[in-house]
Scaffold this motif. Sequence first.
Motif, PDB file in Angstrom:
ATOM      1  N   GLU A 367       0.696  -1.075   0.134  1.00 39.10           N
ATOM      2  CA  GLU A 367      -0.074   0.051  -0.193  1.00 39.10           C
ATOM      3  C   GLU A 367       0.867   1.186  -0.048  1.00 39.10           C
ATOM      4  O   GLU A 367       0.521   2.054  -0.627  1.00 39.10           O
ATOM      5  CB  GLU A 367      -1.027  -0.008   1.094  1.00 39.10           C
ATOM      6  CG  GLU A 367      -1.830  -1.089   1.249  1.00 39.10           C
ATOM      7  CD  GLU A 367      -2.941  -0.770   2.416  1.00 39.10           C
ATOM      8  OE1 GLU A 367      -3.671   0.200   2.495  1.00 39.10           O
ATOM      9  OE2 GLU A 367      -2.974  -1.950   3.289  1.00 39.10           O
ATOM     10  N   THR A 368       2.003   1.227   0.902  1.00 35.94           N
ATOM     11  CA  THR A 368       2.899   2.324   0.797  1.00 35.94           C
ATOM     12  C   THR A 368       3.515   2.800  -0.630  1.00 35.94           C
ATOM     13  O   THR A 368       3.735   3.755  -0.909  1.00 35.94           O
ATOM     14  CB  THR A 368       3.887   2.068   1.974  1.00 35.94           C
ATOM     15  OG1 THR A 368       3.239   1.728   3.279  1.00 35.94           O
ATOM     16  CG2 THR A 368       4.667   3.666   2.385  1.00 35.94           C
ATOM     17  N   ARG A 369       4.014   1.550  -1.141  1.00 37.23           N
ATOM     18  CA  ARG A 369       4.797   1.582  -2.435  1.00 37.23           C
ATOM     19  C   ARG A 369       3.536   2.284  -3.486  1.00 37.23           C
ATOM     20  O   ARG A 369       4.063   3.230  -4.110  1.00 37.23           O
ATOM     21  CB  ARG A 369       5.028   0.298  -2.733  1.00 37.23           C
ATOM     22  CG  ARG A 369       5.476   0.308  -4.249  1.00 37.23           C
ATOM     23  CD  ARG A 369       6.178  -1.044  -4.646  1.00 37.23           C
ATOM     24  NE  ARG A 369       5.422  -2.061  -4.643  1.00 37.23           N
ATOM     25  CZ  ARG A 369       4.378  -2.698  -5.283  1.00 37.23           C
ATOM     26  NH1 ARG A 369       3.940  -1.971  -6.176  1.00 37.23           N
ATOM     27  NH2 ARG A 369       3.620  -3.726  -4.938  1.00 37.23           N
ATOM     28  N   VAL A 370       2.462   1.768  -3.643  1.00 33.98           N
ATOM     29  CA  VAL A 370       1.617   2.218  -4.416  1.00 33.98           C
ATOM     30  C   VAL A 370       1.388   3.788  -4.134  1.00 33.98           C
ATOM     31  O   VAL A 370       1.179   4.599  -5.298  1.00 33.98           O
ATOM     32  CB  VAL A 370       0.144   1.397  -4.420  1.00 33.98           C
ATOM     33  CG1 VAL A 370      -0.874   1.864  -5.214  1.00 33.98           C
ATOM     34  CG2 VAL A 370       0.688  -0.203  -4.957  1.00 33.98           C
ATOM     35  N   VAL A 371       0.823   4.097  -2.934  1.00 31.29           N
ATOM     36  CA  VAL A 371       0.524   5.623  -2.855  1.00 31.29           C
ATOM     37  C   VAL A 371       1.746   6.253  -3.034  1.00 31.29           C
ATOM     38  O   VAL A 371       1.603   7.266  -3.605  1.00 31.29           O
ATOM     39  CB  VAL A 371      -0.079   5.773  -1.358  1.00 31.29           C
ATOM     40  CG1 VAL A 371       1.167   5.554  -0.278  1.00 31.29           C
ATOM     41  CG2 VAL A 371      -0.799   6.908  -1.349  1.00 31.29           C
ATOM     42  N   ILE A 372       2.969   6.032  -2.475  1.00 28.70           N
ATOM     43  CA  ILE A 372       4.044   6.965  -2.857  1.00 28.70           C
ATOM     44  C   ILE A 372       4.428   7.052  -4.280  1.00 28.70           C
ATOM     45  O   ILE A 372       4.645   8.053  -4.849  1.00 28.70           O
ATOM     46  CB  ILE A 372       5.382   6.434  -2.088  1.00 28.70           C
ATOM     47  CG1 ILE A 372       5.169   6.441  -0.585  1.00 28.70           C
ATOM     48  CG2 ILE A 372       6.458   7.284  -2.431  1.00 28.70           C
ATOM     49  CD1 ILE A 372       4.829   7.758   0.061  1.00 28.70           C
ATOM     50  N   ASP A 373       4.284   5.911  -5.166  1.00 25.37           N
ATOM     51  CA  ASP A 373       4.697   5.985  -6.514  1.00 25.37           C
ATOM     52  C   ASP A 373       3.490   6.913  -7.307  1.00 25.37           C
ATOM     53  O   ASP A 373       3.973   7.771  -8.253  1.00 25.37           O
ATOM     54  CB  ASP A 373       4.343   4.484  -7.298  1.00 25.37           C
ATOM     55  CG  ASP A 373       5.675   3.819  -7.442  1.00 25.37           C
ATOM     56  OD1 ASP A 373       6.787   4.627  -7.460  1.00 25.37           O
ATOM     57  OD2 ASP A 373       5.628   2.774  -7.383  1.00 25.37           O
ATOM     58  N   ALA A 374       2.531   6.756  -6.772  1.00 25.88           N
ATOM     59  CA  ALA A 374       1.408   7.576  -7.214  1.00 25.88           C
ATOM     60  C   ALA A 374       1.517   9.057  -7.179  1.00 25.88           C
ATOM     61  O   ALA A 374       1.331   9.990  -8.085  1.00 25.88           O
ATOM     62  CB  ALA A 374      -0.202   7.169  -7.001  1.00 25.88           C
TER      63      ALA A 374
END
Length: 409
Positions: A367-374
């Motif tokens: 979840e953290t990876r997806v939100v930071i990437d976005a």
Amino acid sequence: MADDEKDPFEVFNNSTGSGLVRNPYPRFAELRGQCPVHEGMMGQLFDIPILDQSAFSATGSYFTACSYAAVAQVLLDGETFSSSGYGPTMGLVFGHSILEMDDPEHHKYRSLLQQAFSQKAMDRWERDLVAPIVARCIDRFADRGRADLVRELTFPFPLEVIAGMLGLPAADLPRFHRLAVELISIAVDIERGLNASQLLRDYFGDVLALRRANPGEDLVSVLATAELDGQRLTDEEIFAFLRLLLPAGAETTYRSSSNLLYGLLTNPDQLDALRADRSLMKRAIEEGLRWEAPLTQIARTATKEVMVDGVAVPQGAVIGVCLGAANHDAKRWDDPERFDLFREPKQHMAFAYGPHTCLGMHLARMETRVVIDAVLDRLPKLRLDPDAEDVHVTGLTFRAPATLPVVFG
Ligand code: HEM
């Protein structure tokens, strides 16, 4: 104004006593420097009147472990350091959940629950839930050039993800969100927490009956049918797990992604480095968790007299296990107070350690990876709003910034 009409974030933020301690790390360092294990609860060691009896001591004896070695020793040895003290405290709202179990019950129950967190489920959750939910949140402010990343992104998205994992209809989300916030408020308002616990049980009872009749791919259906050595989870065990998921899965992830964003926004050179080279993402996530653990303290009970990192602890004592202090132990990390995503990753304690290591850690990292990437992909020239005053992380046990005002574009 009734709580139903209030902003859920306000209700939530007021219920965690987050403003009482702004930066506990200098005091953690002082305590660690004096002795790896101290007599007394965290609140006493900080001399502040907070209710931090996260586990109950029948003997009235409390200690706090502060060094990395002491924290690792306690968490690794589930036989000497029991989780049962959570029963008379957090068990009141969750029910008999995995959190308060010891082996052999814990091992059996965890094996059953793990079936719901398979790689296949993780891939599906990333594609069908996390990525679209994060995208929808950012759509709402991407054209505006400014936003509060806490209110508009990191606070709402993890709860929506949990609701999606459970297959709840979108129309139920406001009610689910309100009950989740009220459940967590048990620390300041017992009646309200207990009431929310009962309402959630009724709500999940209806959902479980529907899934038993017509199972799907959602988490409730998986839990309803999970089987190990001919044994299944009872309804009450499923309700306890579902109630635990709200604070365990939503509150912590909101904090971890907010804290990492804060670390990046206050170190713009590191933000630029990560934007340019996404292979640094793994390191950035682990460093964020080490540097500002969402949850700084958990607890265990000593089942016999024991030496913890050289300090004698009597049988029956509750030991506050300070994950935050362990993560800043200068014996393990150089310059531990500094956020530095270029550090060589090492085991940290943000997800605990040993038998009760966080069951959702791979989900939280995803979840953290997806939100930071976005955020990096969609918000160019992102920086803290230069007009905003005194943006900071706060809290003793639960830590996060209350707001992250940013400008971009
Ligand atoms: C960055 C986010 C997260 C952090 C920092 C975190 C931290 C922790 C910690 C410290 C524990 C140990 C508690 C104890 O033994 O006293 C724990 C356990 C647990 N966590 Fe997480 N957690 C996170 C996200 C999640 C997510 C997303 C889920 C699930 C959706 C989850 C589910 C659980 C469960 C079920 C346990 C109990 C495991 C057991 O007792 O065996 N957590 N977590």
